[in-house]
Design a protein around this motif. Structure first.
Motif, PDB file in Angstrom:
ATOM      1  N   PRO A 403      42.196  47.161  33.070  1.00 47.18           N
ATOM      2  CA  PRO A 403      43.388  47.961  33.401  1.00 47.18           C
ATOM      3  C   PRO A 403      44.551  47.777  32.435  1.00 47.18           C
ATOM      4  CG  PRO A 403      42.453  47.000  35.387  1.00 47.18           C
ATOM      5  CD  PRO A 403      41.715  46.395  34.235  1.00 47.18           C
ATOM      6  N   THR A 404      44.604  46.644  31.692  1.00 42.70           N
ATOM      7  CA  THR A 404      45.704  46.433  30.751  1.00 42.70           C
ATOM      8  C   THR A 404      45.355  46.897  29.340  1.00 42.70           C
ATOM      9  OG1 THR A 404      44.989  44.174  30.230  1.00 42.70           O
ATOM     10  CG2 THR A 404      46.493  44.462  32.106  1.00 42.70           C
ATOM     11  N   GLY A 405      44.138  47.412  29.146  1.00 45.06           N
ATOM     12  CA  GLY A 405      43.755  47.962  27.852  1.00 45.06           C
ATOM     13  C   GLY A 405      42.864  47.088  27.003  1.00 45.06           C
ATOM     14  N   ALA A 434      46.445  35.414  27.237  1.00 46.44           N
ATOM     15  CA  ALA A 434      47.791  35.947  26.974  1.00 46.44           C
ATOM     16  C   ALA A 434      48.146  37.101  27.894  1.00 46.44           C
ATOM     17  CB  ALA A 434      47.867  36.405  25.513  1.00 46.44           C
ATOM     18  N   CYS A 435      47.268  37.527  28.766  1.00 46.49           N
ATOM     19  CA  CYS A 435      47.504  38.699  29.613  1.00 46.49           C
ATOM     20  C   CYS A 435      48.511  38.382  30.707  1.00 46.49           C
ATOM     21  CB  CYS A 435      46.190  39.171  30.224  1.00 46.49           C
ATOM     22  SG  CYS A 435      46.368  40.609  31.297  1.00 46.49           S
ATOM     23  N   SER A 437      48.858  39.886  33.439  1.00 44.92           N
ATOM     24  CA  SER A 437      48.238  40.145  34.746  1.00 44.92           C
ATOM     25  C   SER A 437      47.040  39.233  34.999  1.00 44.92           C
ATOM     26  CB  SER A 437      47.789  41.610  34.827  1.00 44.92           C
ATOM     27  OG  SER A 437      48.864  42.496  34.625  1.00 44.92           O
ATOM     28  N   ARG A 438      46.980  38.122  34.302  1.00 46.22           N
ATOM     29  CA  ARG A 438      45.824  37.220  34.403  1.00 46.22           C
ATOM     30  C   ARG A 438      45.570  36.779  35.841  1.00 46.22           C
ATOM     31  NH1 ARG A 438      42.749  33.551  31.545  1.00 46.22           N
ATOM     32  NH2 ARG A 438      42.273  31.610  32.636  1.00 46.22           N
ATOM     33  N   ASP A 439      46.624  36.499  36.605  1.00 46.65           N
ATOM     34  CA  ASP A 439      46.462  36.004  37.970  1.00 46.65           C
ATOM     35  C   ASP A 439      45.826  37.046  38.896  1.00 46.65           C
ATOM     36  OD1 ASP A 439      47.572  33.642  37.196  1.00 46.65           O
ATOM     37  OD2 ASP A 439      49.576  34.089  37.959  1.00 46.65           O
ATOM     38  N   LEU A 440      45.876  38.327  38.484  1.00 49.59           N
ATOM     39  CA  LEU A 440      45.259  39.381  39.286  1.00 49.59           C
ATOM     40  C   LEU A 440      43.809  39.622  38.902  1.00 49.59           C
ATOM     41  CD1 LEU A 440      48.153  42.031  39.234  1.00 49.59           C
ATOM     42  CD2 LEU A 440      47.640  40.344  41.015  1.00 49.59           C
ATOM     43  N   CYS A 441      43.356  38.957  37.838  1.00 56.43           N
ATOM     44  CA  CYS A 441      42.039  39.277  37.272  1.00 56.43           C
ATOM     45  C   CYS A 441      41.075  38.103  37.280  1.00 56.43           C
ATOM     46  CB  CYS A 441      42.235  39.800  35.851  1.00 56.43           C
ATOM     47  SG  CYS A 441      40.739  40.472  35.087  1.00 56.43           S
ATOM     48  N   THR A 442      41.518  36.950  36.825  1.00 55.56           N
ATOM     49  CA  THR A 442      40.619  35.805  36.752  1.00 55.56           C
ATOM     50  C   THR A 442      41.399  34.523  36.919  1.00 55.56           C
ATOM     51  OG1 THR A 442      38.989  34.657  35.383  1.00 55.56           O
ATOM     52  CG2 THR A 442      40.813  35.708  34.233  1.00 55.56           C
TER      53      THR A 442
END
Length: 547
Positions: A403-405, A434-435, A437-442
């Motif tokens: 979702p972040t590209g 470095a994302c 939104s990391r906490d929403l993904c992994t």
């Protein structure tokens, strides 16, 4: 036994007159004969009967008798008596009032011939074909499937009882086949231990004593096997089924280590799909479903469920108890397609659903309608994470975009632990670290890992999950619930869960006869305008306030 040509098309005048007078409103047997005519013909059973030899009863009539027998829950003796004594049965069979019938043992021989000639399925198929001709059954439409457990005809035994009874069964078989040889081989203690069936309440209560007795029985079983497989023993003794069962059970239950025989630990025994549980029914297996445990089989029933036609059972599968329901989905659809009864919509519960089954049904032009297991990953469960459905998958270039590209590394086609083909995809740890939104993904130390089914199955799975969240889907799926009433009717009214016979083949024959009898009952209800019974509501539940 030979096949005698008969002409059952004409009902004798005396039988016709007496039946009309005795049953002015008819009965099931009379109404089915009037509506569908002669169901079976002798020519259909020619493969199982010789054309030479002494004259015999009509197999077409025996087929109808067998179905009527299970329709009323009669024993072989009672069914033979009904043929002699009941006017409506004589009417359905096209017999003279003076016909003396037959000996009840003929029915058992007839069932054996059906199995030997692989004709058992024709009993159900013939009724379905007649329903098609009458316009009461058509291809397409809705059908639904469900299963229930079936108890084996033998009593359930614990481990100690099973091994004891297995030795006793082998000794009895050898005593009948080669009494002089066995008498020369038998040890003195065998007669005391195996002359009668053991009961658990007579066995030692102390665990150590039970283990010791199990070892003694194991040694006795080894002694029988050594004698049978010795060079001096007749070779044909090894082919006796009870001896083969003894050999298989001893491999499953015992192990020899350093010359010492001992019980196998529970985790050393073979899986339930192949582990024998009775010396008298080699096909029965132990089954478990949630909190239910049973020894025997499982039966899958499929029926039509359109509102403008009678609900007829179209397919019956008798399977081992440990088998998963989803394994039966494809078998049901293949069987229906082979008889040109493919449904447009196939309803089933969650147990029959899998991505593979959804994709396979799509290829067959069938809409498999049932609740699919949700995505159980924490990203989906919490509702605000990045679920697999949030990623864009490009199957042509084999790349997934998050979702972040960020894009994935090239994926690998592998197989999971069960041997199912899967696609494994990973994202770079540099991108994930470095994302924002990391906490929403992994939450792992490495980049996001995703496992997919092959494209066809993945897309079918996503479509199914999207559809089942709509109100329209819920309304359509509500039609599946009626199959539970069919299971209840089969269990309570026709003995579906209680086999009379041993082995998968004979149990399946019984299930087919029950299905045929239920279809005749339902056709009769449809022809007489009998409405379907509503779902039962208890007196207390009926008092629930409308609010």
């Amino acid at each position: 036994m030979s096949l005698r040509s008969t002409d059952p098309d004409q009902i004798p005048a005396a039988t016709l007159a007496v039946a009309r007078a005795a049953f002015p409103k008819g009965s099931l047997a009379i109404r089915i004969r009037d509506a569908l005519g002669v169901l079976f013909h002798d020519e259909a059973f020619a493969a199982a009967f010789s054309t030479r030899g002494r004259s015999a009863l009509s197999p077409a009539r025996l087929a109808l008798v067998s179905i009527l027998q299970f329709g009323e829950g009669l024993s072989d003796r009672q069914a033979a008596e009904a043929v002699r004594a009941r006017i409506d049965w004589k009417y359905a069979l096209g017999l003279e009032l003076t016909d003396a019938g037959f000996d009840y043992s003929v029915l058992s021989e007839f069932r054996d011939r059906l199995i030997a000639g692989s004709l058992e399925q024709s009993l159900l198929d013939t009724i379905l074909e007649r329903a098609v001709t009458a316009g009461l059954l058509r291809t397409g439409g809705r059908q639904r499937t469900d299963s229930t457990h079936v108890l084996m005809a033998m009593r359930t035994m614990n481990r100690l009882e099973q091994v004891h009874e297995t030795v006793r069964a082998a000794l009895n078989a050898l005593a009948a086949a080669a009494p002089d040889w066995l008498l020369a081989q038998a040890e003195p203690g065998w007669f005391e231990r195996y002359e009668a069936r053991v009961e658990d309440y007579r066995l030692p209560k102390n665990k150590a004593e039970r283990i010791l007795l199990g070892h003694e029985i194991g040694a006795d079983g080894n002694g029988v096997l050594r004698a049978v497989y010795s060079q001096d023993a007749p070779g044909w003794l090894r082919d006796i089924p009870a001896v083969q069962t003894l050999r298989h059970v001893w491999i499953q239950q015992y192990v020899t280590i350093d010359g010492q025989l001992r019980w196998r630990a529970p985790d050393e025994q073979p899986p339930g799909t192949i582990r024998q549980i009775s010396p008298y029914d080699g096909d029965a297996r132990a089954g478990t479903k949630r909190d239910s445990h049973w020894d025997g089989y499982k039966v899958h029933l499929t029926e039509t469920c359109d509102t403008d036609a009678p609900h007829l059972i179209t397919n019956v599968i008798t399977a081992p108890s440990p088998g998963s329901d989803y394994e039966a989905t494809g078998l049901v659809q293949e069987a229906l397609a082979s008889r040109e009864l493919t449904p447009a919509v196939h309803l089933a519960d969650k147990g029959y659903m899998s991505a593979h089954n959804f994709a396979r049904a799509d290829r067959r032009g069938i809409e498999l309608l049932g609740p699919m297991m949700p995505d159980n990953a924490w990203q989906s469960a919490e509702g605000n994470g990045f679920a697999v459905s949030d990623f864009h998958i490009d199957w042509d270039i084999r790349v997934i975009t998050c979702p972040t590209g960020a894009t994935s590394s090239p994926w690998a086609n592998e197989t999971d632990q069960g041997g199912t083909p899967v696609v494994r995809v990973r994202f770079s740890m540099r991108d994930c670290k470095a994302c924002p939104s990391r906490d929403l993904c992994t939450c792992g130390a490495k980049g996001r890992r995703i496992t997919l089914r092959p494209q066809e199955e993945h897309e079918a799975l996503q479509r199914a999950r999207q559809r089942q969240s709509t109100d329209e889907w819920q309304q359509r799926y509500a039609h599946r619930a009626g199959v539970e009433g069919t299971i209840a009717q089969g269990v309570k009214g026709f003995g579906l869960r209680r086999p009379r016979y041993r082995g998968t083949a004979m149990t399946h024959l019984q299930h087919l006869l029950i299905a045929a009898a239920m279809n005749l009952t339902r056709l009769d209800a449809w022809l007489t305008g009998t409405r379907l019974a509503p779902t039962r509501t208890s007196h207390f539940a009926a008092l629930r306030p409308a609010a």
